[in-house]
Design a protein around this motif. Structure first.
Motif, PDB file in Angstrom:
ATOM      1  N   TRP A 239      45.984  31.222 -21.571  1.00  0.00           N
ATOM      2  CA  TRP A 239      46.272  29.775 -21.523  1.00  0.00           C
ATOM      3  C   TRP A 239      47.789  29.748 -20.999  1.00  0.00           C
ATOM      4  CZ3 TRP A 239      44.598  32.238 -26.024  1.00  0.00           C
ATOM      5  CH2 TRP A 239      45.418  32.719 -26.830  1.00  0.00           C
ATOM      6  N   LEU A 240      48.217  30.863 -20.609  1.00  0.00           N
ATOM      7  CA  LEU A 240      49.755  30.944 -20.018  1.00  0.00           C
ATOM      8  C   LEU A 240      49.715  30.964 -18.561  1.00  0.00           C
ATOM      9  CD1 LEU A 240      51.568  33.307 -22.333  1.00  0.00           C
ATOM     10  CD2 LEU A 240      51.466  30.810 -22.613  1.00  0.00           C
ATOM     11  N   GLY A 241      48.471  31.004 -17.662  1.00  0.00           N
ATOM     12  CA  GLY A 241      48.289  31.201 -16.619  1.00  0.00           C
ATOM     13  C   GLY A 241      48.852  30.019 -15.551  1.00  0.00           C
ATOM     14  N   ALA A 242      49.105  29.845 -14.515  1.00  0.00           N
ATOM     15  CA  ALA A 242      49.712  28.661 -13.590  1.00  0.00           C
ATOM     16  C   ALA A 242      48.529  27.848 -13.508  1.00  0.00           C
ATOM     17  CB  ALA A 242      50.318  29.583 -12.161  1.00  0.00           C
ATOM     18  N   THR A 243      47.333  28.270 -13.191  1.00  0.00           N
ATOM     19  CA  THR A 243      46.226  27.510 -13.044  1.00  0.00           C
ATOM     20  C   THR A 243      45.008  27.511 -13.834  1.00  0.00           C
ATOM     21  OG1 THR A 243      45.623  28.838 -11.379  1.00  0.00           O
ATOM     22  CG2 THR A 243      46.845  27.123 -10.329  1.00  0.00           C
ATOM     23  N   TRP A 244      45.254  28.007 -15.200  1.00  0.00           N
ATOM     24  CA  TRP A 244      44.221  28.167 -15.841  1.00  0.00           C
ATOM     25  C   TRP A 244      43.287  26.868 -16.099  1.00  0.00           C
ATOM     26  CZ3 TRP A 244      43.454  25.845 -20.678  1.00  0.00           C
ATOM     27  CH2 TRP A 244      44.419  25.015 -21.316  1.00  0.00           C
ATOM     28  N   THR A 245      43.973  25.730 -16.031  1.00  0.00           N
ATOM     29  CA  THR A 245      43.331  24.584 -16.320  1.00  0.00           C
ATOM     30  C   THR A 245      42.330  24.202 -15.199  1.00  0.00           C
ATOM     31  OG1 THR A 245      44.927  22.904 -15.420  1.00  0.00           O
ATOM     32  CG2 THR A 245      45.140  23.391 -17.871  1.00  0.00           C
TER      33      THR A 245
ATOM     34  N   GLY B 684      48.384  22.329 -10.462  1.00  0.00           N
ATOM     35  CA  GLY B 684      47.525  22.134  -9.274  1.00  0.00           C
ATOM     36  C   GLY B 684      47.433  23.271  -8.362  1.00  0.00           C
ATOM     37  N   VAL B 685      46.385  23.207  -7.678  1.00  0.00           N
ATOM     38  CA  VAL B 685      46.096  24.378  -6.814  1.00  0.00           C
ATOM     39  C   VAL B 685      47.289  25.166  -6.081  1.00  0.00           C
ATOM     40  CG1 VAL B 685      45.514  22.908  -4.631  1.00  0.00           C
ATOM     41  CG2 VAL B 685      44.500  25.231  -5.278  1.00  0.00           C
ATOM     42  N   ASN B 686      48.289  24.388  -5.577  1.00  0.00           N
ATOM     43  CA  ASN B 686      49.586  24.798  -5.051  1.00  0.00           C
ATOM     44  C   ASN B 686      50.683  24.726  -5.791  1.00  0.00           C
ATOM     45  OD1 ASN B 686      48.396  25.126  -2.480  1.00  0.00           O
ATOM     46  ND2 ASN B 686      48.265  23.028  -2.201  1.00  0.00           N
ATOM     47  N   HIS B 687      50.460  24.547  -7.097  1.00  0.00           N
ATOM     48  CA  HIS B 687      51.407  24.640  -8.325  1.00  0.00           C
ATOM     49  C   HIS B 687      52.694  23.653  -7.970  1.00  0.00           C
ATOM     50  CE1 HIS B 687      50.807  29.320  -8.698  1.00  0.00           C
ATOM     51  NE2 HIS B 687      49.681  28.408  -8.586  1.00  0.00           N
ATOM     52  N   ASP B 688      52.042  22.496  -7.266  1.00  0.00           N
ATOM     53  CA  ASP B 688      53.261  21.524  -7.035  1.00  0.00           C
ATOM     54  C   ASP B 688      52.950  20.093  -7.290  1.00  0.00           C
ATOM     55  OD1 ASP B 688      51.374  20.717  -5.166  1.00  0.00           O
ATOM     56  OD2 ASP B 688      52.273  21.000  -3.358  1.00  0.00           O
ATOM     57  N   ALA B 689      51.928  20.047  -8.201  1.00  0.00           N
ATOM     58  CA  ALA B 689      51.551  18.523  -8.820  1.00  0.00           C
ATOM     59  C   ALA B 689      52.520  18.370 -10.032  1.00  0.00           C
ATOM     60  CB  ALA B 689      50.128  18.169  -9.004  1.00  0.00           C
ATOM     61  N   PRO B 690      53.285  17.342 -10.096  1.00  0.00           N
ATOM     62  CA  PRO B 690      53.923  16.960 -11.425  1.00  0.00           C
ATOM     63  C   PRO B 690      53.287  16.791 -12.678  1.00  0.00           C
ATOM     64  CG  PRO B 690      54.027  15.122 -10.096  1.00  0.00           C
ATOM     65  CD  PRO B 690      53.179  16.049  -9.319  1.00  0.00           C
TER      66      PRO B 690
END
Lengths: 272, 1015
Positions: A239-245, B684-690
């Protein structure tokens, strides 16, 4: 004989990732202690009592005069023989982020056979010129002697640094280190197929710092001393991953844990 | 020291292929980004001047052992690198050296000194280090002068600059900064201030002494010294009986300052509402609208452990741990020195957490800034910085303060409005955590001082920096504002202190602790003396940065990185030993007593004797006038547009600084240290959605979490501060709901930043501004009660005006509402980004035609040069209806039915949908017809850009749609469309196309505005 490896997690002077570094070693089955550097200097504690040493991330001395420089000097001048004895005894050492900078600046990484503590590489300012916190994908060298990264292919982890560009002033050393498997871990394009680690510098931000040969971390010739800029300890749980959700996952241990488990198992199998 | 040699070290990046001088490149990028000035190249030389008894051999060894990196840097000692042709083959066109003025905190120098002592321990206590840097320029455009460049590279208030122009550079006449020697201070003996003078003279004493006390307060002090009993006691203690010492007067001024005692919130207010005819008296806004509602809530729950009286409010998080939170502002210092002011703001609020109960560990920071527009092109009044420079400086200060302290910055906001040009608002918040019980059994949120405990000052030393910060911030900003009010934080000294204090806490060595912030020792020791009934303080033993400070200066100096701690006599030895281990200075400076007085001595001489009761209860209550007359605004002029033009409007709206992506700035905060970050600032997929709120899981490996969010909506103050406050609170809660907060365990913090609301010649509209404050407080009362959301801590900053060039600029009344809540299981947390093409999109909550003071209204106003107004209906809140919907939504999240949830706020539905699409690299098709049923007169503008409260945009997997709709039964829940692949975002009203835009164009607009520049 004890069967639980003991880990000395260094603290003090602006190191700030000791809490989670202790936590991941304990999750991996070790007993980890917070060890203030001065307690080793004044003899209150001794590295002899430990099988693993970890220099966690942080901002030791505020990164002034170059990240890791002043803490490296504390170890190089204040704890020189204790640290050399620890390494020469074949005990694993890890430096993460600021800890990696410390190990490089004090000459323990990439290091030499005599453990002479002579600096041969450095971590320069990111080409972006500033500190950044973002996630990167790493790929491990399957031929590396590194005991910490054994069996690992790829890992997603946060990078959180301003000075993480691995460089040296003698490019022939890079070939030597590559040859001996010391360039253990590199930034890689997450959309590429495994294996695809390459020497060609990847575009920002896939390579967050424009490190030479995309180097994210290195080990010494023995594979026991290892350091890296990214933070595997910050990916201890799914649950600490960047895109786990966005992912269909079974929750549990995070991708970063293998590194710590590898070292704990190495100690259990080889040193205890 | 005069005959001690000074060694000058220089360091610069080695010229190696593939190794840029990133420091120089950053300066080049800064000039391009902030000022549109392109220079050819910039290089930087770092310089360390060392004054020490070293041999030249020792000095030489230190080049590469300490100052320069042997692998990647050039280094020299006592020879300038500029004369070394191998390093700089081509002489620069311009060279500018900058360094600190004497007495300004120089952290790099401090680190250099520490490093020097590691190598040469024998130099202890005798060496000094100072840093400076030289910027070298090539290819400077002709119209750019060296002076102009220099003005952007240093802050005259705290730094010096020496310039070498082209002629100097050709002549090798390089700029050098001398060692910043401080002129010796001559200690002033405590003086007596005669208060038996006319009223005019009393005011003059207050004004010339920067005391910020009004006539009634000066008279109350005068009366105290006329009291016969007081005179007898004073005589017995060897003090002049009938007049205060300067030490006493300064101490009273600090304690009674608006900053420390919140006089406006405690005032008796006569309030008139011309709209309703109401005419009433309010006895303290704080007691009436903040304390009472919270106490009422406290009587119904068992988790409010400590509220109002400590440095931060404490809530029980579970049986083992409690959480606390505090937010502060550091506005005036940030206007004068953005970097130092903001840094002291963040490290200062960290100390509030460390000083809570018996000491809490800071685990998360929040930062909310309000600036003038970064693209502001009007004239900048003398004494002010351009907003983009304030922005960059504040950001750098908070970045350094937070990152170096190892505390993640998890949530925040950046707001822009021209009226923040005069005073930026810099809100810094910190969350702390502590074990409910210490190993010795004491409850950690309760301080346990007893008379006889020793008072320790721990951490940094006292200097002349930061004198009069508290009283200064209680005055408006002028060109004459003193530089002594500016300080630079020292995060590493503080980090060492935090490590030491938390270890001391767990060993049971701390009985009472508080931080030294505003008012310095006078406040910290004074406040704790209130707990035992007295204290005896000896200023002569306080460690100083510079000898010669006078007694009153030592007492009120706000020098940073200090805690004041009470330790039992039995524990003093262990406490001091721990301090030595951590290399933290800890000095016994006094004793807590029950004498009833705060007694201050300087060695043998008593310099102050202030009865605790007078010090804390003697300040007379202000009597203020408030009158509400609703303001009148011109209506918004809406253009006639087709669907594509509507799309262009959305594009421009997304590029507005208030809406635009802040990613470039946020990424340079560490938000993941402590390895607890579940919902991050961007997803988000590109880590840029607030994202909306932050979710952290602070115990590694466990799944219980904490939610942290903020709400701020100053635009609405222009129409009604009630609506502004309501919008702020709802935004904070909505953000928390979006990630799945546990609505039964939420607590808030109110942080008011107001323009001076006291009617006077300088503030003729004081009654209106006070009425705005009354209305905002009433909103706080109403909404917090309805949401069962107690305010556990708060702060107010009431003088956010600047008078510059004779013109007054007042900030819009601004309430920051911060929220901390529980998350029962972080594995069920929800993020804002759409997840998959095909997912169904729902809008929850009612939409009304509410465009007054919206971001769109302000955009039309700005684009039409004020022809279009901001007038119109502003969002009205129905808190009961909202809460009921929020509860159903969190239940649906718990059941795993919600794929994404995003707060609908600035810019309305249209910007919200776009942000969710960014996270999925997708487009979407939306039909707004369902929401028109909420409101009889809604049009496309209102539906797309209105900012009605209580709305959340949700996406749901097609297979969960039926269950989701069932769980939201009884609430406004409208299926608007689906997530689509491709680049188009389309809004229809039934069969009519209303708006269409390209996602890639939106992304460029949204990301471009606040891009801080690339090397």
């Amino acid at each position: 004989m004890v069967d639980t490896p003991r880990v000395a997690v260094l603290s003090g002077f602006g190191i700030n990732c000791e809490t989670e570094t202790i936590a991941v070693f304990e999750m991996a089955g070790a007993k980890a202690d917070r060890v203030h550097v001065n307690r080793l200097v004044n003899g209150e504690m001794s590295l002899d009592d430990y099988q693993i040493m970890a220099v966690p991330g942080g901002f030791s001395f505020g990164d002034h005069l170059g990240s890791g420089r002043l803490m490296g000097n504390r170890l190089r001048f204040g704890l020189r023989e204790q640290v050399r004895a620890f390494v020469k005894a074949g005990k694993p050492v890890i430096g993460i982020c600021n800890g990696f900078q410390v190990l490089v600046k004090m000459g323990l990484l990439p290091g030499d056979e005599e453990v002479s503590l002579t600096q041969t590489a450095s971590l320069a300012l990111n080409d972006s010129g500033h500190y950044e916190n973002r996630w990167a994908t790493l790929e491990f060298d399957p031929n590396s002697p590194c005991i910490w990264t054994k069996g690992m292919t790829r890992m997603r982890v946060p990078v959180r640094h301003g000075e993480g560009k691995f460089v040296t002033d003698d490019r022939t050393l890079l070939d030597e280190w590559a040859e001996s498997g010391q360039l253990a871990v590199r930034y890689v394009n997450p959309d590429s197929d495994y294996p695809s680690a390459s020497d060609k510098i990847l575009p920002y931000p896939i390579s967050p710092n424009q490190s030479w040969r995309n180097i994210a971390g290195v080990c010494d010739r023995t594979g026991l001393v290892f350091g890296l800029m990214p933070h595997p300890e910050a990916n201890h749980s799914t649950w600490l991953g960047a895109t786990w959700t966005r992912e269909e996952i079974e929750h549990g241990e995070g991708e970063g844990m293998t590194i710590f488990r590898n070292a704990v198992n190495y100690v259990k199998n080889s040193l205890l | 020291m005069a005959d001690t040699p000074v060694f000058s070290y220089e360091v610069t990046t080695k010229d190696v292929e593939g190794l840029p001088d990133a420091r120089g490149d950053s300066i080049k990028a800064m000039f391009a980004s902030n000022y549109g000035v392109e220079v050819g190249a910039v290089r930087v030389i770092l310089r360390y001047q060392v004054r020490a008894q070293m041999s030249s051999e020792e000095a030489r060894s230190a080049i590469f052992d300490l100052f320069a990196d042997p692998v990647i840097e050039e280094g020299s000692v006592n020879e300038t690198l500029l004369n070394d042709q191998t390093v700089f083959p081509i002489a620069p066109q311009i060279a500018i050296a900058t360094g600190f003025k004497p007495g300004v905190t120089d952290n790099a120098a401090q680190a250099g000194l520490d490093g020097l002592l590691t190598i040469f321990p024998a130099l202890f206590e005798q060496a000094e280090v100072a840093t400076s840097r030289t910027y070298l320029f090539w290819g400077v455009p002709e119209e750019i002068s060296p002076d102009w460049l220099a003005s952007k590279l240093h802050n005259r208030m705290i730094e010096r600059a020496i310039i070498a122009d082209t002629i100097d550079c050709q002549a090798k006449n390089w700029p050098t900064i001398n060692f910043p020697d401080r002129p010796a201070l001559l200690q002033q003996k405590p003086s007596i201030v005669n208060l038996e003078v006319s009223d005019e003279k009393l005011i003059e004493i207050s004004q010339t002494g920067l005391l910020a006390l009004n006539l009634e307060e000066m008279q109350a002090i005068q009366a105290h010294y006329r009291n016969a009993k007081v005179r007898i006691t004073r005589e017995a203690r060897g003090l002049v009986p009938n007049a205060p010492t300067d030490v006493e007067l300064e101490c009273l001024a600090q304690t009674w300052s608006e900053h420390c005692s919140h006089k406006i919130f405690a005032a008796k207010i006569h309030h008139i509402d011309t709209e309703t005819g109401e005419d009433c008296s309010i006895d303290s806004l704080f007691k009436t609208h903040i304390m009472t509602p919270t106490l009422d809530i406290q009587s119904k729950v068992d988790w409010l452990l400590s509220i109002f009286h400590d440095n931060s409010g404490v809530i029980a998080w579970n049986d083992d741990w409690s959480l606390c939170m505090k937010a502060e502002t550091h506005n005036s210092p940030s206007a004068l020195d953005p970097f130092g002011g903001a840094m002291t703001g963040i490290v200062g609020v960290n100390r509030d957490i460390l000083g809570t109960g018996l000491g809490a560990r800071p685990i998360a920071n929040t930062d909310v800034f309000c600036f003038g527009p970064p693209n502001y092109s009007g004239a900048i009044p003398e004494g002010l910085f351009h907003p983009s420079r304030v922005f960059r400086g504040v950001h750098a200060g908070v970045r350094a303060g937070g990152n170096e302290s190892g505390i993640p910055t998890v949530n925040g906001a950046i707001i822009f409005d021209e009226r923040y040009l005069g005073k930026p608002l810099v809100y810094c918040g910190t969350v702390g955590m502590m074990p409910r019980r210490l190993p010795d059994g004491r409850e950690s949120h309760i301080k346990t001082p007893t008379p006889g405990d020793i008072v320790y000052m721990v951490g940094g030393r006292v200097g002349s920096d930061g004198i009069h910060g508290a009283t200064f911030s209680s005055l408006e900003l002028t060109e004459e504002s003193p530089s002594s009010a500016v300080q630079i934080g020292d995060p590493i000294t503080q980090k060492k202190m935090i490590d030491m204090v938390l270890e001391a806490r767990d060993l049971g060595l701390i009985q009472v602790i508080t931080d030294n912030g505003a008012g310095g020792l006078s406040s910290s020791v004074g406040e704790m003396a209130e707990l035992t009934g007295g204290a005896d303080l000896d200023l002569s033993v306080v460690p100083l940065k510079q000898a010669g400070l006078s007694a009153w200066e030592i007492l009120v100096s706000e020098s940073q990185e200090r805690m004041t701690i009470g330790v039992s006599t039995a524990d003093c030895e262990a406490f001091e030993k721990l301090a030595v281990l951590h290399e933290v200075e800890a000095t016994a400076v006094g004793t807590f007593t029950d004498s009833g007085s705060f007694i201050v001595r300087f060695g043998e001489q008593t310099v102050a004797d202030l009865p605790i009761s007078f010090l804390y209860d003697g300040c007379p209550q202000l009597q203020l006038e408030s009158e509400w007359i609703p303001p009148i605004h011109e209506p918004i002029i809406f253009p006639q547009v087709n669907a594509n033009e509507f799309g262009e409007i959305l594009c421009r709206l997304m590029a507005r600084p208030n809406v635009a992506s802040k990613e470039w700035w946020v990424r340079s905060y560490d938000h993941e240290v402590i390895a607890q970050s579940v919902i991050k600032p961007f997803g988000g997929v590109n880590h840029d959605a607030p994202g909306d709120a932050a979710v952290i899981a602070p115990i590694q490996g466990q799944t219980q979490g904490a939610v942290i969010s903020n709400g701020i909506a100053p635009r609405y103050s222009d129409i009604d501060a009630y609506a502004m406050a309501a919008a702020s609170i709802d935004e904070a809660l909505r953000n928390a709901v979006c990630v799945g907060v546990d609505l039964d365990l939420i607590a808030g913090l109110d942080n008011f930043c107001w323009p001076d609301p006291v009617e006077s010649a300088k503030t003729p509209d004081g009654r209106y501004k006070l009425a705005q404050l009354v209305r905002a407080n009433r909103a706080l009362d109403d909404i917090c009660r309805a949401y069962n959301l107690p305010c556990i801590s708060g702060k107010d900053s009431m003088k956010n005006d600047a008078i510059l060039d004779g013109k007054k600029i007042s900030v819009p009344p601004t309430l920051l509402f911060s929220l901390i809540g529980n998350h029962s299981d972080v594995r069920k947390a929800v993020s804002s980004d759409f997840k998959n093409v095909g997912d169904h999109i729902y809008l929850l909550g009612e939409t009304h035609q509410e465009l007054g003071a919206s971001e769109l209204a302000f955009m039309f106003r700005d684009e039409s040069n004020g022809r279009s107004g901001i007038g119109g209906t502003i969002p009205e809140i129905d808190a009961k209806r909202n809460l009921s919907m929020y509860r159903s939504l969190t239940a649906a999240m718990g059941a795993g039915l919600v794929a994404s949830a995003h707060d609908c706020s600035d810019g309305g539905l249209a910007t919200t949908v776009a942000e969710c699409c960014f996270g999925c690299d997708s487009g979407s098709i939306i039909d707004i017809s369902p929401i028109t049923s909420d409101c009889s007169h809604i049009d496309s503008w209102g539906a797309l850009f209105g900012e009605s409260l209580g709305r959340i945009l949700v996406s749901v997997k097609p297979t969960d749609s039926v269950a989701f709709e069932a769980s939201m039964k009884g609430h406004a829940c409208y299926k608007l469309g689906r997530v689509e692949s491709g680049d188009n975002i389309t809004f229809n009203n039934g069969n009519d196309s209303v708006m269409t835009a390209s996602m890639s164009a939106l992304r460029v607009a949204w990301k471009g505005t606040l891009d801080g520049g690339t090397n």
